[in-house]
Design an enzyme around this catalytic site. Structure first.
Site, PDB file in Angstrom:
ATOM      1  N   ARG A 381     -48.421  49.177  27.649  1.00 39.69           N
ATOM      2  CA  ARG A 381     -48.090  49.463  29.046  1.00 39.69           C
ATOM      3  C   ARG A 381     -49.293  49.354  29.958  1.00 39.69           C
ATOM      4  O   ARG A 381     -49.143  49.304  31.174  1.00 39.69           O
ATOM      5  CB  ARG A 381     -47.473  50.867  29.166  1.00 39.69           C
ATOM      6  CG  ARG A 381     -46.001  50.888  28.906  1.00 39.69           C
ATOM      7  CD  ARG A 381     -45.347  52.154  29.390  1.00 39.69           C
ATOM      8  NE  ARG A 381     -45.928  53.353  28.832  1.00 39.69           N
ATOM      9  CZ  ARG A 381     -45.283  54.501  28.720  1.00 39.69           C
ATOM     10  NH1 ARG A 381     -44.032  54.601  29.105  1.00 39.69           N
ATOM     11  NH2 ARG A 381     -45.876  55.566  28.216  1.00 39.69           N
ATOM     12  N   VAL A 503     -38.259  47.618  32.921  1.00 41.19           N
ATOM     13  CA  VAL A 503     -38.605  47.597  31.495  1.00 41.19           C
ATOM     14  C   VAL A 503     -39.819  48.466  31.188  1.00 41.19           C
ATOM     15  O   VAL A 503     -40.558  48.883  32.070  1.00 41.19           O
ATOM     16  CB  VAL A 503     -38.838  46.154  31.003  1.00 41.19           C
ATOM     17  CG1 VAL A 503     -37.594  45.313  31.206  1.00 41.19           C
ATOM     18  CG2 VAL A 503     -40.016  45.507  31.723  1.00 41.19           C
ATOM     19  N   GLU A 504     -40.014  48.724  29.887  1.00 38.07           N
ATOM     20  CA  GLU A 504     -41.097  49.563  29.359  1.00 38.07           C
ATOM     21  C   GLU A 504     -41.102  50.949  30.012  1.00 38.07           C
ATOM     22  O   GLU A 504     -42.147  51.513  30.334  1.00 38.07           O
ATOM     23  CB  GLU A 504     -42.462  48.883  29.530  1.00 38.07           C
ATOM     24  CG  GLU A 504     -42.647  47.687  28.610  1.00 38.07           C
ATOM     25  CD  GLU A 504     -44.067  47.154  28.611  1.00 38.07           C
ATOM     26  OE1 GLU A 504     -44.954  47.803  29.177  1.00 38.07           O
ATOM     27  OE2 GLU A 504     -44.283  46.073  28.033  1.00 38.07           O
ATOM     28  N   GLY A 505     -39.918  51.494  30.200  1.00 37.43           N
ATOM     29  CA  GLY A 505     -39.788  52.796  30.844  1.00 37.43           C
ATOM     30  C   GLY A 505     -39.422  52.611  32.302  1.00 37.43           C
ATOM     31  O   GLY A 505     -40.260  52.202  33.105  1.00 37.43           O
TER      32      GLY A 505
END
Length: 817
Positions: A381, A503-505
């Site tokens: 991230r 995406v990615e949280g």
């Protein structure tokens, strides 16, 4: 009166400097003694007795535990909310780094400035200047996203054969083993040319089979897969997200149960009978590279109902590697992410049998999947999506700055209109913030840290700033970027904004729950120690932690009040000059943030994690403290150039103002109104005194984008810019220079027209008339002609036939005016 003032000064000094208990004891004893023996004021024996009793209790830990912290410990254990296994693993993931200093209320500026500046090795620089540059030249984003809906085969081949899929893989396995900093800069450069190509490169190097294998894989798995991944012989994807569990990845419904079965290994063709394995069923969505993947990383919940592995039935989330040619694996269909054409799609399977040795790390790592994922996510991230956000900022800064200077309306470049320059200041300021924030985190990564809290900060704030930056860039360009076509260098990135936001949280979740929810426990100097002591029933450790915590709160009350009363003017700063006040204000707000954080936990307890609006504001405070310090670090790293002072001021002052706004909103909504009233008087004794960046500073930032110079070059460094004047971005540089160089001649022509010395109807005819009359020479005529041609290329938009299939590339032939 004097001794009363001295007592206040003594308490303030001891609290401000966070003196230990013994120092407090000596200080009070000295004050009492001076009071009695210095001015002959009788101090009652009762007062001395109370003082001695309290001093003995506080300074003797066993007695302190028996009298004070022991009973508190009993209550604490009862009220501390239980954490699920997934919460514990998320909390324990990664490391704390500079974020812990910001939580301390007392940042160590020497520590910040001593962090090494991130640098590329000669090998990494050569890769950026060579293969990365060549890849960018091969990318035609319009054709990829509109015509072919995929990368051309030559681009796929170039990516595979030049090591782009093996940037994180160690050299002993055939990868290039780049630093995290180099990895990010490669992604950034590609993303300035085309998002689909950037995503294709970044995903195999982010959270996925390659990274998981390097950290957790068996030696056999590493030896087989990593060389093949590095050379592009395998295309990986990682299937985590389910239609029923997006951000709540711990709730995935996909499952597998341990049993015996038979399978044919698609890699060797060998048949294996009656082996121990897992029969897995899954349905995944939104999986990047799934339609073309050859190896599927798969996350599922693993169960052992027949106890074939041991006494435990619910094994937990497990990660496995499954060849996509394996019987029962379904891939090939695609999703259509807006504004992009990278491969993304579903995968599913029903009762697919896989052997235990396909579990990443082997059967010893069965049930360890969630820990593996959150630990690796803390690294990924920091890199991929923040790098794409930085790329968007660079493209917006480069193109909007040039366009706003080239394009004119009402006789002025549009960038000189204050409404436009306000938007451009945000573009420049946010771009500065985004790259500074990521570069500082990359420094931590390359120092061996895994800053899980900061990775969430950067993911959220960089992608949100990307959204704002592209919105402003689109507004400034107006109709120029409304029309889709090969000339439109912003629209596809604008359309793709929701991808990075989601995406990615998902960003809403990241801001309201993850940043502060994880940060409050991981970064606070005492909270995690207290929670671990409670879970372990360690009264001795709890005593040490809670004693330190109380002193920490008292210190921050006095520090916040003093720094608020003085406007932090007396606080220390590692640098003088114009940046000193920013360091001081960050120190002030760091103390205030630490105090508010403790008061939130004190007044709300376990319910704080459900007060998402309050925790989001606390997260905003921490995030803006981090970004402000990253900008200060970047300024020093660049050599503190005076011409960058305007963009630095805009960046840091906007961060400080955002912190103040978040604190004001937090205090306005804290349920305990009496506590909120007192905290407001401590933190803002003179009210809300900080202002957003001034219009003057914003104008300076905007002007720096509109003309060649050091600030513009530093904001856009690392960006791919074609040298072809037929390229829609490549033409901007030559056009900007040409317009600036010919501006005196254009002013002269306008003056001659106003005076009636040029009477032709059109600009082109008046230019020819000026040459014929000797008002300008041939060199000036040719320069103006070229500048006007380039200006037209910059302004024009595409047109097509009625079917919107055939694009007209002969716009210049219709040049009338």
């Amino acid at each position: 009166m004097i001794f009363a003032i001295l007592l206040i000064v003594l308490i303030g000094a001891l609290a401000y400097w966070r003196a230990p208990i013994l120092a407090w004891t000596i200080g009070f004893a000295a004050w009492l003694a001076a009071l009695q023996f210095g001015v002959s004021i009788t101090v009652s024996p009762i007062v001395w007795g109370v003082f001695v009793v309290i001093a003995v209790v506080l300074n003797l830990p066993p007695l302190r535990r028996a009298v004070f912290t022991g009973p508190v410990f009993g209550v604490f254990k009862k009220i501390t909310p239980a954490m699920s296994q997934t919460e514990q693993e998320a909390i324990n993931a990664g490391t704390v780094w500079w974020d812990s200093d910001l939580f301390s209320g007392k940042p160590d500026w020497n520590k910040l400035l001593s962090f090494p500046d991130p640098k590329l090795t000669p090998e990494e620089q050569a890769f950026l200047d060579g293969p990365t540059e060549e890849l960018c030249k091969l990318v035609d984003d319009w054709k990829i996203t509109h015509e072919q809906m995929d990368l051309p085969e030559e681009v796929w081949s170039f990516i595979k054969s030049n090591g782009f899929l093996g940037m994180i893989i160690k050299k002993k396995y055939g990868g290039v083993e780049f630093s995290n900093y180099a990895h990010a800069k490669v992604v950034t450069k590609i993303a300035t040319r085309g998002g689909s190509a950037a995503v294709t490169v970044m995903v195999p190097n982010s959270l996925g089979p390659g990274e998981l294998l390097q950290h957790y894989g068996t030696e056999a798995q590493k030896d087989y897969y990593l060389p093949r991944l590095a050379k592009g012989l395998e295309i990986p994807c990682f299937a985590l997200t389910s239609p029923y569990a997006g951000s709540d990845a711990g709730a995935i419904p996909d499952y597998g149960y341990v049993c015996r079965g038979s399978y044919t290994d698609p890699r060797s063709g060998e048949r294996h009978e009656n082996v121990l394995g897992v029969r897995v069923s899954w349905e995944k969505r939104w999986i990047t590279l799934a339609p073309v993947a050859t190896i599927l990383g798969l996350a599922f919940k693993m169960y052992d109902p027949d106890h074939l592995l041991g006494s435990k039935e619910d094994i937990g989330i497990t990660c496995a590697l499954v060849p996509t040619e394996h019987e029962g694996v379904q891939i090939g269909r695609r999703h259509f992410p807006g504004g992009a054409a990278f491969m993304n799609g579903p995968t599913w399977g029903k009762d697919v049998f896989i052997p235990l040795d396909w579990i990443i790390g082997g059967k010893e790592y069965a049930g360890q999947g969630w820990r593996m994922l959150v630990e690796c996510l803390s690294v990924g991230r920091c890199i991929s999506l923040p790098a794409m956000s930085v790329a968007s900022g660079k493209v917006a800064s480069y193109t909007t700055g040039a366009y706003a200077r080239i394009r004119d309306q009402f006789g002025l470049p549009i960038g000189k209109f204050e409404g436009v320059d306000e938007a451009m200041a945000r573009i420049g300021g946010y771009t500065y913030q985004m790259e500074a924030a990521q570069d500082l985190a990359l420094t931590g990564l390359d120092m061996g840290e895994k800053p899980s809290v900061l990775s969430a900060v950067i993911k959220y704030h960089n992608t949100e700033r990307m959204r704002k930056t592209l919105n402003d860039a689109m507004d400034v360009h107006g109709g120029r970027t409304v029309v889709l076509g090969p000339r439109n260098y912003l629209a596809r990135a604008y359309q793709a904004i929701p991808i990075a936001i989601t995406v990615e949280g998902a960003n809403i979740l990241t801001r309201s729950m993850i940043i502060y929810g994880q940060g409050a426990i991981r970064c606070h100097p005492f909270v995690l120690r207290e929670m671990k002591a409670a879970m372990a029933s360690d009264a001795k450790e709890f005593d040490d932690a809670i004693t330190g915590h109380i002193g920490f709160v008292v210190s921050n009350v006095f520090r916040s009040l003093w720094l608020g009363l003085t406007g932090a003017k007396l606080a220390g700063a590692p640098r003088g000059g114009e940046t000193a006040r920013y360091y001081k204000q960050v120190t002030r707000f760091s103390s205030a943030f630490a105090l508010l954080s403790d008061m939130a936990m004190f007044s709300l307890g376990g319910s704080l994690k459900f007060r998402e609006k309050l925790s989001a504001r606390l997260g905003d405070m921490l995030s803006n403290l981090y970004i402000a310090t990253a900008c200060l670090k970047r300024f020093e790293r660049d050599g503190a150039p005076k011409e960058d002072l305007a963009v630095l001021k805009w960046a840091v002052e906007s961060n400080l103002h955002d912190i103040q706004t978040a604190m004001d909103g937090f205090l306005a909504n804290l349920p305990n109104r009496a506590l909120a009233f007192m905290l407001r008087r401590v933190i803002f004794p003179w009210g809300l005194t900080l202002k957003a960046p001034s219009d003057r500073i914003g104008t300076l930032v905007a002007r720096s984008l509109m003309q060649p110079g050091g600030t513009r070059d530093r904001l856009t460094r690392g960006m791919f810019v074609s040298k072809d004047e037929q390229d829609p971005v490549g033409v901007l540089g030559p056009a900007l220079h040409a317009v600036l160089e010919t501006e005196p001649v254009e002013q002269k022509l306008r003056k001659l027209t106003r005076e009636g010395k040029l009477c032709a109807l059109t600009n082109a005819e008046r230019l020819a008339e000026a040459l014929d009359d000797g008002q300008i020479n041939q060199v000036e005529f040719d320069a103006v002609t070229r500048a006007r041609k380039l200006k037209r290329d910059v302004i024009m938009v595409d047109d097509f036939d009625k079917s919107l299939r055939h694009h007209d590339e002969t716009l210049l032939e219709r040049y009338v005016f």
